[in-house]
Structure formats: C-alpha cells, structure tokens
Design an enzyme around this catalytic site. Structure first.
Site, short mmCIF file in Angstrom:
data_model
loop_
_atom_site.label_atom_id
_atom_site.label_comp_id
_atom_site.label_asym_id
_atom_site.label_seq_id
_atom_site.Cartn_x
_atom_site.Cartn_y
_atom_site.Cartn_z
N HIS A 267 0.83 -1.21 0.00
CA HIS A 267 0.00 0.00 0.00
C HIS A 267 0.86 1.26 0.00
CE1 HIS A 267 -3.34 -2.65 0.49
NE2 HIS A 267 -3.03 -2.99 1.73
N ASP A 318 -5.23 -8.50 -2.79
CA ASP A 318 -5.45 -8.21 -1.38
C ASP A 318 -6.67 -8.92 -0.80
OD1 ASP A 318 -5.36 -7.14 1.15
OD2 ASP A 318 -5.23 -5.06 0.53
#
Length: 446
Positions: A267, A318
C-alpha cells in the site's frame, strides 16, 4: 513436450509474430518467431507472460461483498476490519483450503500465474496452536498445488495490536506468534514446500503488529527471501505512528531497517515527498492493490511521481473482493486520472499506458515474490497467458494490451502455469468441483 503457436507474443525485446513455443515440463524449451504451426500445436491469438499477484489474503475471498452495508456509525477501514476478524474466527482448515482454491482458480482465470499469499490465519478458533504449527499454511500449499498456481508463501508475524507492543485483542487470537513459535512455523514450512518453483518469504504484518526489536530478530533469522509488510495504508496509522515514535511509518522503517530490493511495502498510500523518494531509491517494490484500496477507502498512492523517480511497483488482489488483473491495472491508472485530472499518466512518456503498466507489474511483482522474471524466452518458467480477441480487430503490439486493460473485447482464453494448461476457453479445468466445495464452505460459515 507441448507446443504453442501464437500469432503474436510479447518477447523480451518486443512483440514477435508467428511465434512457436515448445514447453518441456515447467520450462520453455524454445521460442521461434516467424515460424509455422505444427499440426498438434495449441493455436492462440496473443501470448504474454503470466502475471504475479504479489498480495493476497485468500480467506477473505469468502467474505467478498459481505461488508457493503452501512451500520449506525460512519463506516471505514476499521469497521471493515472488525467484520473481517469475526469472519476469520470461523474458518476451519478445510474451509481455508476450499476458499483458497476458489480464489486461486479465479486468479488463474484472470491471468495471474503466481500468488504471494500474505497468510496470518495460523491457529485454531480458540487461539491455541494446532498440533502441526503449519496446519493452516499447509492448506494454502495444498490449494496452490490443487489449482496449479505458483506460490510465494508469506507467513505473517503478528504479535501486537498497536504501536509499542500493545497486547493483541481477542479478535486477533488466531494470528498471534512470538519469535519462538514463528521460528518453528517457518522451519516447518522449509520442509513443506516441495514444488520447485514455489518460494518462501516472511511478512511482519505491520509496524503495529511487530516492534523494532522483533523486526531486527526476524531479519537476522531470515537473511534471505522476500520481506513483505503493510505500511501507511491509513491516515490513522500515520497519526498513531507519529504519536508513538515521532516518525511516520515509512520514515521510521527507512531509518531503522535495511530496506532494499527484497522488501515489498504493501500500500504505502500516505507518503511525504521524502518517503516516496526514499522508497524509490531503496530498490524496494511497492505493492499496490487498487481495487481493495478503493473498496476500503484507503486513498491514492502517488504513482506518477514515484514511477518518474524510478520506483518499482507490482499489483495484488489483497482482500479478493474482486479478482481481476486487468481491473487492478485499469484502476491504478484511473485513480491517478481522477486525482490529477489528466489522462495516460502512467505511460512513462509517449506510448501505451496498458503496455507500460503490464511491464512494470511483471518486473516488480516477480522481484517482490522472489520469482524468476516472467518472460517468453528459452529457459524461463512456462507461465503464459493467451488473450483472445473475439472482435478480430487488426491490433498490433501494445494496443492489444490497452484493449485488454481499458476495454471489454479482449479476454483471457488460456493459461499455463509451470507448463500445465490450467485454463482453457476462459475456465479452469477444475472450476466446477472447486466452486461447489467453496459454496459449501461459505454456506457453513454464514
């Protein structure tokens, strides 16, 4: 041996025409452009290397779209996390494998041929260790073997609930290790991983979940292989880090750990200019998961400046709320367009945006997962994706990738992973059986 004939194929030095490949086991034996097809060749329109999916939580595929109703208070990443904890507490080993198999089938059908499994669901439902410390990890390994996807397994070290070594909460009880129990897990996994192209790394979950001394010890104990960490995903995380140490998460990590090319920062959404430049200089990869980051309201990574500085990226799915390779690449570009109010921002200069994103994610994803470079070349792993064009437009070179990423008329038709022809006509060969087991597992959970 297996032979594939592609009208066009993305080779290391560019696009080739009439390319004939011969596969020998899990490797590419030969690549011959300007060739003729054999009678028994598998004939495809366009061939590209298989994509790495550098960040997955497979079990979360089972709760896809179950957190899309608003409660009485403001909804956020943190309220989503509470629901994810509740879901995780119910997953059995058998359910873990069934859900992971479904996720991996969908990844292969999307064009991913390797997955980085950031795995933190370690213990039994009451938080006690299984007799086999790798029980849940073995379910991930079994799911990868059953579906045929290549695996970089990333067992997660998770010891605390917040900065400064705060005790874990009840919702995290299935995740928790200390350094000794984590060492036993990784020692077991070294013997459990037997497929030649699979890899093992480590994943300190975050700076919330691992203290500085614990990070030091983990790196001493695991001097080789990928190191993945969630970092700077949420603004609250940044604020909490500042309160704890006086430094932002990425700022602290760059100052206190030997961040280099074996690291993948997942991220890294909220960065200062100095942090962004520091990551680019380090040689680490930033793992971007645009669909999940949008779903959770994380924010937008500063991709334009970072890539201009030579930064490396890869993509992941994810939370597996949606499993799509082209969709991750498309949303990565579209997020930048919305923020900067311009178009084709990630093309890297003149040329194809889709082609630039594909090449960046192939190189960065492979680096992050400790895997061989994805390429159509003799000696490379036989990880291949055939794209089908039902419209039949005379599209050359990277324009085909643009149509796949940004359009609707190019689809994944065939996929080979380690030489096995796993996806044909867009469907995994074991989809029906795996989908039925998945449905039973999720029904039992819900």
């Amino acid at each position: 041996m297996t032979a594939i004939f592609a009208q066009t194929a993305l080779l290391p030095d560019g696009w080739g025409s009439d390319v004939r490949l011969v596969l020998d086991g899990d490797r590419i034996a030969s690549v011959t452009p300007d060739s003729q097809p054999g009678n028994e060749d598998c004939k495809v329109a366009a061939l590209v290397p298989g994509l790495p999916n550098l960040h997955s939580h497979a079990f979360q595929r089972g709760m896809s779209a179950l957190a899309e109703s608003r409660g009485p208070s403001a909804d956020s990443f943190w309220t989503w996390r509470d629901m994810m904890y509740r879901f995780a507490l119910g997953v059995s080993p058998e359910g873990m494998q069934a859900i992971a198999e479904m996720a991996y089938v969908e990844m292969l059908e999307a064009g991913f041929t390797r997955v980085g499994e950031f795995h933190y669901l370690h213990h039994d439902r009451d938080g006690r260790a299984y007799a086999d410390p790798a029980e849940m990890s073995r379910r991930i390994l079994a799911a990868a073997t059953e579906t045929g996807i290549n695996l970089t397994h990333l067992p997660v070290f998770y010891a605390h609930s917040d900065f400064g070594g705060t005790a874990p909460n009840e919702g995290q009880r299935r995740f928790i290790h200390d350094l000794d129990t984590f060492a036993r897990l990784t020692e077991t996994l070294h013997g459990a991983i037997t497929r030649p192209l699979d890899r093992l790394g480590i994943a300190p979950h975050s700076l919330r979940a691992a203290t500085g001394p614990e990070l030091d010890a983990l790196l001493r104990a695991h001097p080789e292989g990928p190191v993945h960490i969630h970092i700077s995903e949420q603004q609250r995380e940044v604020a909490d880090s500042l309160r704890h140490s006086g430094q932002r998460p990425v700022e602290w990590l760059l100052a206190h750990q030997p961040v280099d090319a074996r690291w993948c920062l997942i991220h890294a959404t909220h960065l200062t200019d100095a942090e962004r430049k520091g990551i680019a200089t380090s040689g680490a990869v930033v793992g971007l998961c645009p669909v999940t980051e949008a779903n959770l309201g994380d924010g937008l990574f500063p991709a334009v400046d970072y890539l201009a500085e030579g930064g490396r990226i890869g993509i992941g799915t994810d939370s597996n709320v949606e499993i799509t390779a082209s969709g991750e690449l498309r949303l990565l570009e579209y997020g930048q367009r919305l923020f900067h109010r311009q178009r084709n921002l990630l093309a890297g200069g003149e040329g194809s945006t889709g082609g630039a994103l594909l090449r960046a994610s192939l190189a960065g994803g492979a680096q992050a997962l400790g895997a061989p470079a994805p390429q159509i070349a003799p000696g490379a792993p036989a990880d291949l994706v055939a794209l089908h064009d039902p419209v039949g437009l005379p599209t050359a070179a990277d324009r085909l990738i643009d149509r796949w990423v940004f359009g609707r008329d190019i689809a994944v038709a065939d996929v080979w992973a380690s030489g096995a022809h796993l996806v044909q006509a867009g469907r995994h060969r074991n989809r029906d059986r795996i989908a039925a087991a998945f449905a039973r597992a999720v029904a039992a959970l819900l």
